[in-house]
Design a protein around this motif. Structure first.
Motif, PDB file in Angstrom:
ATOM      1  N   LYS A 150      -4.030   1.419  -3.243  1.00  0.00           N
ATOM      2  CA  LYS A 150      -4.288   0.586  -2.407  1.00  0.00           C
ATOM      3  C   LYS A 150      -4.634  -0.703  -2.775  1.00  0.00           C
ATOM      4  CE  LYS A 150      -6.569   5.388  -2.380  1.00  0.00           C
ATOM      5  NZ  LYS A 150      -7.859   6.643  -2.115  1.00  0.00           N
ATOM      6  N   PRO A 151      -5.265  -1.707  -1.892  1.00  0.00           N
ATOM      7  CA  PRO A 151      -5.140  -2.890  -1.341  1.00  0.00           C
ATOM      8  C   PRO A 151      -6.736  -3.128  -2.647  1.00  0.00           C
ATOM      9  CG  PRO A 151      -4.970  -1.944   0.351  1.00  0.00           C
ATOM     10  CD  PRO A 151      -5.339  -0.776   0.072  1.00  0.00           C
ATOM     11  N   GLU A 152      -7.509  -1.557  -2.954  1.00  0.00           N
ATOM     12  CA  GLU A 152      -8.742  -1.932  -3.890  1.00  0.00           C
ATOM     13  C   GLU A 152      -8.978  -2.062  -4.757  1.00  0.00           C
ATOM     14  OE1 GLU A 152      -8.419   0.329  -1.062  1.00  0.00           O
ATOM     15  OE2 GLU A 152      -9.624   2.086  -1.211  1.00  0.00           O
ATOM     16  N   ASP A 153      -7.033  -1.744  -5.437  1.00  0.00           N
ATOM     17  CA  ASP A 153      -6.776  -1.231  -6.493  1.00  0.00           C
ATOM     18  C   ASP A 153      -6.146  -2.711  -6.977  1.00  0.00           C
ATOM     19  OD1 ASP A 153      -4.972   1.848  -5.737  1.00  0.00           O
ATOM     20  OD2 ASP A 153      -7.189   1.686  -7.323  1.00  0.00           O
ATOM     21  N   THR A 154      -5.998  -3.672  -6.647  1.00  0.00           N
ATOM     22  CA  THR A 154      -5.428  -4.997  -6.667  1.00  0.00           C
ATOM     23  C   THR A 154      -6.855  -5.750  -8.025  1.00  0.00           C
ATOM     24  OG1 THR A 154      -5.116  -5.338  -4.551  1.00  0.00           O
ATOM     25  CG2 THR A 154      -5.699  -7.307  -6.314  1.00  0.00           C
ATOM     26  N   ALA A 155      -6.028  -5.967  -8.799  1.00  0.00           N
ATOM     27  CA  ALA A 155      -7.167  -6.696 -10.090  1.00  0.00           C
ATOM     28  C   ALA A 155      -6.230  -7.178 -11.256  1.00  0.00           C
ATOM     29  CB  ALA A 155      -7.938  -4.661 -10.245  1.00  0.00           C
ATOM     30  N   LYS A 164     -16.116  -9.241  -9.750  1.00  0.00           N
ATOM     31  CA  LYS A 164     -16.782  -7.693  -9.751  1.00  0.00           C
ATOM     32  C   LYS A 164     -16.450  -7.598 -11.390  1.00  0.00           C
ATOM     33  CE  LYS A 164     -15.554  -4.995  -6.011  1.00  0.00           C
ATOM     34  NZ  LYS A 164     -14.499  -4.238  -4.970  1.00  0.00           N
ATOM     35  N   SER A 168     -11.988   6.842  -8.953  1.00  0.00           N
ATOM     36  CA  SER A 168     -11.598   5.929  -7.830  1.00  0.00           C
ATOM     37  C   SER A 168      -9.812   5.864  -8.072  1.00  0.00           C
ATOM     38  CB  SER A 168     -11.742   4.950  -7.625  1.00  0.00           C
ATOM     39  OG  SER A 168     -11.745   3.725  -8.724  1.00  0.00           O
ATOM     40  N   SER A 174      -2.107  -5.078   1.758  1.00  0.00           N
ATOM     41  CA  SER A 174      -2.390  -3.815   3.005  1.00  0.00           C
ATOM     42  C   SER A 174      -1.298  -4.101   4.086  1.00  0.00           C
ATOM     43  CB  SER A 174      -3.234  -3.843   3.500  1.00  0.00           C
ATOM     44  OG  SER A 174      -3.063  -5.766   4.387  1.00  0.00           O
ATOM     45  N   THR A 207       1.183  -1.469  -0.080  1.00  0.00           N
ATOM     46  CA  THR A 207      -0.033   0.276   0.083  1.00  0.00           C
ATOM     47  C   THR A 207       0.545   1.003  -0.292  1.00  0.00           C
ATOM     48  OG1 THR A 207      -1.339  -0.819   1.146  1.00  0.00           O
ATOM     49  CG2 THR A 207      -1.502   0.990   1.343  1.00  0.00           C
ATOM     50  N   ALA A 243     -11.835  -6.946 -10.962  1.00  0.00           N
ATOM     51  CA  ALA A 243     -10.993  -7.495  -9.660  1.00  0.00           C
ATOM     52  C   ALA A 243     -11.764  -8.781  -9.241  1.00  0.00           C
ATOM     53  CB  ALA A 243     -11.468  -6.877  -8.239  1.00  0.00           C
ATOM     54  N   THR A 262      -1.494  -6.717  -7.246  1.00  0.00           N
ATOM     55  CA  THR A 262      -1.726  -6.738  -6.562  1.00  0.00           C
ATOM     56  C   THR A 262      -0.972  -5.990  -5.206  1.00  0.00           C
ATOM     57  OG1 THR A 262      -1.812  -9.122  -7.123  1.00  0.00           O
ATOM     58  CG2 THR A 262      -1.949  -8.450  -4.926  1.00  0.00           C
TER      59      THR A 262
END
Length: 120
Positions: free
Chosen positions: A85-90, A43, A62, A120, A14, A40, A117
């Motif tokens: 950020k972790p939510e960018d993992t895809a 999703k 985002s 965090s 992160t 992701a 990946t």
């Protein structure tokens, strides 16, 4: 052969940075847009960023202020990703909007994807 080859994915903590690159084969011509999707697990595929002929760019909300898309030449595009950020993992997929033959309508050609990946 129609081909888009992505590179630069990997594992980062992160707050770290990665730079993705994509090269489209010369069989795709009259490219008027290039960019990146991501998907992701569990999703839907999301359009992350695009760059159009002449230079205009678009970003999903985002990633605004963190990601920068650039077109290095007619058939290559890069995505600089900062403050990850972790939510960018895809899985990140490159696309090129162009033609592969005269008389054919432009369409999006998509690469095989590269995993990003963010831990965090």
């Amino acid at each position: 052969q129609v081909q888009l080859v992505e590179s630069g994915g990997g594992l980062v903590q992160t707050g770290g940075s990665l730079r993705l690159s994509c090269a489209a084969s010369r069989s795709i011509f009259s490219i008027n847009a290039m960019g990146w999707y991501r998907q992701a697990p569990g999703k839907q595929r999301e359009l992350v960023a695009s760059i159009f002929s002449g230079g205009p760019t678009t970003y999903t909300d985002s990633v605004k202020g963190r990601f920068t898309i650039s077109r290095d030449n007619a058939n290559t595009v890069s995505l600089q990703m900062n403050s990850l950020k972790p939510e960018d993992t895809a899985v990140y997929y490159c696309y090129a909007r162009g033609r592969i033959g005269t008389g054919l309508s432009p369409r999006d050609y998509v690469g095989q994807g590269t995993q990003v990946t963010v831990s965090s």
